[in-house]
Design a protein around this motif. Structure first.
Motif, PDB file in Angstrom:
ATOM      1  N   SER A  86       0.817  -1.215   0.000  1.00  0.00           N
ATOM      2  CA  SER A  86       0.000   0.000   0.000  1.00  0.00           C
ATOM      3  C   SER A  86       0.850   1.264   0.000  1.00  0.00           C
ATOM      4  CB  SER A  86      -0.945   0.004   1.207  1.00  0.00           C
ATOM      5  OG  SER A  86      -0.194   0.224   2.381  1.00  0.00           O
ATOM      6  N   LYS A  87       2.169   1.075   0.059  1.00  0.00           N
ATOM      7  CA  LYS A  87       3.027   2.269   0.061  1.00  0.00           C
ATOM      8  C   LYS A  87       4.058   2.185  -1.053  1.00  0.00           C
ATOM      9  CE  LYS A  87       2.657   3.627   4.901  1.00  0.00           C
ATOM     10  NZ  LYS A  87       2.212   2.433   5.665  1.00  0.00           N
ATOM     11  N   ILE A  88       3.570   2.109  -2.303  1.00  0.00           N
ATOM     12  CA  ILE A  88       4.495   1.957  -3.420  1.00  0.00           C
ATOM     13  C   ILE A  88       4.901   3.312  -3.964  1.00  0.00           C
ATOM     14  CG2 ILE A  88       4.700   1.101  -5.783  1.00  0.00           C
ATOM     15  CD1 ILE A  88       2.783  -1.166  -4.811  1.00  0.00           C
ATOM     16  N   THR A  89       6.183   3.599  -3.948  1.00  0.00           N
ATOM     17  CA  THR A  89       6.635   4.899  -4.431  1.00  0.00           C
ATOM     18  C   THR A  89       7.527   4.768  -5.657  1.00  0.00           C
ATOM     19  OG1 THR A  89       8.488   4.786  -2.914  1.00  0.00           O
ATOM     20  CG2 THR A  89       6.548   5.965  -2.146  1.00  0.00           C
ATOM     21  N   THR A  90       7.848   3.543  -6.055  1.00  0.00           N
ATOM     22  CA  THR A  90       8.670   3.350  -7.248  1.00  0.00           C
ATOM     23  C   THR A  90       7.771   2.909  -8.392  1.00  0.00           C
ATOM     24  OG1 THR A  90       9.032   1.129  -6.393  1.00  0.00           O
ATOM     25  CG2 THR A  90      10.805   2.717  -6.075  1.00  0.00           C
ATOM     26  N   LEU A  91       8.301   2.961  -9.605  1.00  0.00           N
ATOM     27  CA  LEU A  91       7.508   2.521 -10.754  1.00  0.00           C
ATOM     28  C   LEU A  91       7.414   0.997 -10.777  1.00  0.00           C
ATOM     29  CD1 LEU A  91       8.972   5.060 -13.286  1.00  0.00           C
ATOM     30  CD2 LEU A  91       6.613   4.985 -12.494  1.00  0.00           C
ATOM     31  N   GLY A  92       8.533   0.333 -10.437  1.00  0.00           N
ATOM     32  CA  GLY A  92       8.525  -1.136 -10.377  1.00  0.00           C
ATOM     33  C   GLY A  92       8.241  -1.587  -8.961  1.00  0.00           C
ATOM     34  N   PHE A  93       7.876  -2.831  -8.814  1.00  0.00           N
ATOM     35  CA  PHE A  93       7.736  -3.432  -7.482  1.00  0.00           C
ATOM     36  C   PHE A  93       7.452  -4.916  -7.589  1.00  0.00           C
ATOM     37  CE2 PHE A  93       3.564  -1.874  -8.746  1.00  0.00           C
ATOM     38  CZ  PHE A  93       2.729  -2.962  -8.506  1.00  0.00           C
ATOM     39  N   ARG A  94       7.140  -5.399  -8.812  1.00  0.00           N
ATOM     40  CA  ARG A  94       6.727  -6.787  -8.919  1.00  0.00           C
ATOM     41  C   ARG A  94       7.893  -7.731  -9.161  1.00  0.00           C
ATOM     42  NH1 ARG A  94       0.939  -7.168 -10.581  1.00  0.00           N
ATOM     43  NH2 ARG A  94       1.545  -9.150 -11.484  1.00  0.00           N
ATOM     44  N   GLY A  95       9.065  -7.203  -9.491  1.00  0.00           N
ATOM     45  CA  GLY A  95      10.223  -8.057  -9.731  1.00  0.00           C
ATOM     46  C   GLY A  95      10.025  -9.055 -10.850  1.00  0.00           C
ATOM     47  N   GLU A  96       9.288  -8.668 -11.876  1.00  0.00           N
ATOM     48  CA  GLU A  96       8.936  -9.615 -12.934  1.00  0.00           C
ATOM     49  C   GLU A  96       9.543  -9.293 -14.280  1.00  0.00           C
ATOM     50  OE1 GLU A  96       4.552 -11.457 -12.363  1.00  0.00           O
ATOM     51  OE2 GLU A  96       4.625  -9.337 -12.876  1.00  0.00           O
ATOM     52  N   ALA A  97       9.897  -8.013 -14.479  1.00  0.00           N
ATOM     53  CA  ALA A  97      10.210  -7.585 -15.843  1.00  0.00           C
ATOM     54  C   ALA A  97      11.446  -8.278 -16.400  1.00  0.00           C
ATOM     55  CB  ALA A  97      10.376  -6.069 -15.882  1.00  0.00           C
ATOM     56  N   LEU A  98      12.563  -8.159 -15.702  1.00  0.00           N
ATOM     57  CA  LEU A  98      13.791  -8.714 -16.267  1.00  0.00           C
ATOM     58  C   LEU A  98      13.700 -10.235 -16.464  1.00  0.00           C
ATOM     59  CD1 LEU A  98      16.557  -6.472 -14.619  1.00  0.00           C
ATOM     60  CD2 LEU A  98      15.584  -6.359 -16.920  1.00  0.00           C
ATOM     61  N   PRO A  99      13.243 -11.010 -15.468  1.00  0.00           N
ATOM     62  CA  PRO A  99      13.112 -12.454 -15.730  1.00  0.00           C
ATOM     63  C   PRO A  99      12.167 -12.768 -16.884  1.00  0.00           C
ATOM     64  CG  PRO A  99      12.281 -11.890 -13.521  1.00  0.00           C
ATOM     65  CD  PRO A  99      12.966 -10.682 -14.067  1.00  0.00           C
ATOM     66  N   SER A 100      11.085 -11.994 -17.025  1.00  0.00           N
ATOM     67  CA  SER A 100      10.157 -12.246 -18.125  1.00  0.00           C
ATOM     68  C   SER A 100      10.828 -11.996 -19.464  1.00  0.00           C
ATOM     69  CB  SER A 100       8.916 -11.353 -18.020  1.00  0.00           C
ATOM     70  OG  SER A 100       8.258 -11.588 -16.798  1.00  0.00           O
ATOM     71  N   ILE A 101      11.532 -10.865 -19.555  1.00  0.00           N
ATOM     72  CA  ILE A 101      12.205 -10.555 -20.818  1.00  0.00           C
ATOM     73  C   ILE A 101      13.265 -11.608 -21.107  1.00  0.00           C
ATOM     74  CG2 ILE A 101      13.659  -8.864 -22.010  1.00  0.00           C
ATOM     75  CD1 ILE A 101      12.235  -6.677 -20.338  1.00  0.00           C
TER      76      ILE A 101
END
Ligand code: ADP
Ligand code: MG
Length: 606
Positions: A86-101
């Motif tokens: 509930s306190k997300i201040t960054t654009l990322g947070f899911r840790g999914e992008a690099l492994p997915s790519i």
């Protein structure tokens, strides 16, 4: 039955299906990572719409080899230090992008934190190799080759290189708009397609944000936008919105950002439409970039893997804030609108002395065009057919004394729109003010007046109706007729009384008397179209106002009707006291003003 836990690579490919649907999505994730890493400069290289190669290079924090290994691991992130969604201040947070790519392409990360060496890590179709020494400036470069080679099914869904490239541009634009202090460039392998410098001057009359927005939306936006700024209960709304006379036929140039994150939200377009509807035709849309700053606990960004949607706790409040702020802004500044148009007009006045190089026929000085070739004027139907119609239908307020030659002088001094001097081409009223010449488009102006009068009547005692001597029967298709009959009660409130008349036809008994003698049939046909496309999200009042707008257009003095001097002056006087009379309901200006000083300049007197 054999239930098993899927191997990592497969899991990542499945996730990639949601997060990385096309090259632009990868770009968005990578640029977000660069921004989260504190970059001040981000450069992109894109080949073949990103299909064969794309790279994002930043000057951010960089990663150590250990961090690099973690970065390509699923659900590994440096961005949720308190485990609190509930306190997300960054654009990322899911840790999914690099492994997915990494699971769907050939991924290379080269990174160098301050005071350290550069390391390189490769992932190919999910297979990681260990980091090795490399060379590179401080910061991080992420390169993606042969995107989707590991998931050929997805590859087939990609559009042409050009389309993919334009999606990439759009993704970068959005992130660039909300980060004016960061410099961006996009190269397509042949040349720089877009670049913008770091904007840091946050004060002054053309602050950084406006300059950044304009480097994307154009110089026109810079010159023709209004600053938006308001706040309720801790929710801050700011940004820039174009004046109605600057508009497009798509909502593509309407951007919304929530806590610095570009989001796509239907709420925005609906709210903007409601706010501008008095000023623009339905098919036209303003350019706008709105930023909402709101307590992170009042908005959920974890709605969609691509993080491009948000959910507000109180969406109605946000909509109200947007509609209210924009409406207020537009009505308080509407008198500025047409000055920009006058500038445009002035630039069109080409004096032969000023532009000796102009070779275009249309730009030839009037003098030369006069003697050019055959005389075509005799073929022109002038005055236009229908110009000398009965004036009975024209209903102007005539409380004001009509001027004659003697008091014209006084009127031009005392009234902003001056004294009417002539009507040209049965369409334009030319008037003289103390220090300028005003040209009024009579149809556009009258349309606005009728519209405002209808709205006033609607809010007051209701619209006065006028019975038709002979009720008019109008044939439509059955669906259109039903649509109209379903709304009969609302239409009655607007002064239009109609009922069903057998299959596929209606009978019109009364019309708003404001409209004068109008072509009932074409009015009804237009209204039926209106009701068809009308947004169900609009409130009843908003819908009524839209209908008013269509009716006003039908009830207005057409271009091509001759007016006598007192009618012309009456029109000017009513414009002066009617709100928003400087533009018609479709966002076109109703008049332009040419200052004497400018005219003198054109003649070289200054
Ligand atoms: P997320 O951004 O959701 O954390 P990612 O898979 O996009 O997940 O990135 C994983 C991690 O890799 C980030 O949390 C960050 O620590 C690191 N990282 C990714 N890109 C960069 C970059 N350009 N510069 C520095 N660190 C980065
Ligand atoms: Mg990320």
């Amino acid at each position: 039955m054999n239930i098993r836990v899927l191997p990592d690579t497969l899991v990542n490919q499945i996730a990639a299906g949601e997060v990385i649907e096309r090259p632009a999505a990868a770009i968005k994730e990578l640029v977000e990572n660069s921004l989260d890493a504190g970059a001040t400069k981000i450069d992109l290289l894109i080949r073949n719409g990103g299909r064969t190669y794309l790279s994002v290079t930043d000057d951010g924090l960089g990663m150590t080899p250990e961090q690099m290994i973690l970065s390509v691991q699923r659900h590994a992130t440096s961005k949720l230090p308190n485990d609190d969604l509930s306190k997300i201040t960054t654009l990322g947070f899911r840790g999914e992008a690099l492994p997915s790519i990494g699971a769907i392409s050939k991924l290379r990360i080269t990174s160098r934190p301050k005071g350290s060496e550069a390391w390189e890590l490769n992932v190919e179709g999910g297979k990681k190799s260990s980091p090795k020494l490399s060379s590179q400036n401080y910061g991080t470069r992420v390169e993606v080759r042969d995107m989707f080679y590991a998931t050929p099914a997805r590859l087939k869904f990609l559009k042409t290189d050009r389309t993919e490239f334009s999606h990439i541009m759009d993704a970068v634009y959005r992130l660039a708009m909300t980060n004016p202090e960061v410099a961006f460039s996009i190269n397509d392998g042949e040349k720089v397609k877009f670049s913008c410098v770091s904007e840091t001057d946050l004060t002054g009359s053309d602050p950084a944000l406006l300059r950044r927005l304009s480097s994307i939306m154009g110089k026109e936006f810079f010159e023709n936008s209004l600053m938006v700024s308001s706040e309720i209960e801790g929710v801050k709304l700011y940004g820039y919105a174009s004046v109605p006379t600057l508009n497009r036929n798509t909502t593509r140039y309407q951007y919304l950002f929530v806590n610095g994150r570009p989001v796509r939200d239907r709420l925005l377009h609906g709210a903007v439409r409601a706010a501008y509807q008095d000023f623009l035709a339905r098919q036209r849309h303003p350019l706008i970039a709105l930023f909402i700053d709101i307590n992170t606990e009042l908005v959920d960004v974890n709605v969609h893997p691509a993080k491009s949607e948000v959910r507000f706790r109180d969406a109605a409040k946000i909509r109200g804030l947007i509609v209210g702020t924009l409406k207020q802004l537009l009505s308080s500044s509407s008198q500025n609108v047409s000055t920009t148009v006058a500038d445009l007009a002035l630039s069109k006045f080409q004096s032969p002395l000023r532009d000796p190089n102009s070779g275009l026929k249309s730009q030839l000085p009037l003098r030369e065009r006069l003697f050019e070739g055959k005389n075509e004027t005799s073929k022109i139907d002038y005055p236009p057919s229908g110009a000398i119609e009965s004036l009975k239908n024209v209903q102007f307020v005539t409380e004001v004394e009509s001027p004659n030659k003697d008091n014209g002088e006084i009127i031009s001094k005392n009234y902003p729109l001056g004294a009417a001097r002539a009507q040209l081409h049965a369409t334009y009223i030319v008037s003289q003010t103390e220090d300028s010449i005003v040209i009024v488009d009579q149809h556009a102006a009258h349309e606005r007046l009728v519209y405002e009068r209808m709205k006033k009547a609607l809010n007051g005692n209701g619209v006065i109706r006028q019975g038709l001597l002979i009720p008019e029967i109008i044939e439509l298709d059955d669906e259109a007729a039903t649509r109209l009959v379903d709304r009969a009660a609302e239409l009655t409130e607007l002064g239009l009384v109609l009922e069903k008349f057998g299959h596929g036809a209606i009978v019109v008994r009364e019309v708003p008397s404001l409209l004068g003698h109008t072509d009932t049939k074409s009015l009804i046909v237009d209204l039926a179209d209106d009701l068809k496309v009308m947004d169900s999200e609009l409130s009843l009042r908003e819908r009524l106002e839209e209908v008013c707008s269509t009716m006003a257009c039908h009830g207005s003095v057409r271009a091509g009707r001759q007016l006598n001097p007192s009618e012309m002056d009456a029109l000017l006087r009513e414009m002066e006291v009617t709100p928003h009379s400087d533009q018609c309901n479709h966002g076109r200006p109703t008049y332009i003003e040419l200052k004497l000083t400018d005219i003198e300049r054109l003649f070289g007197r200054r």
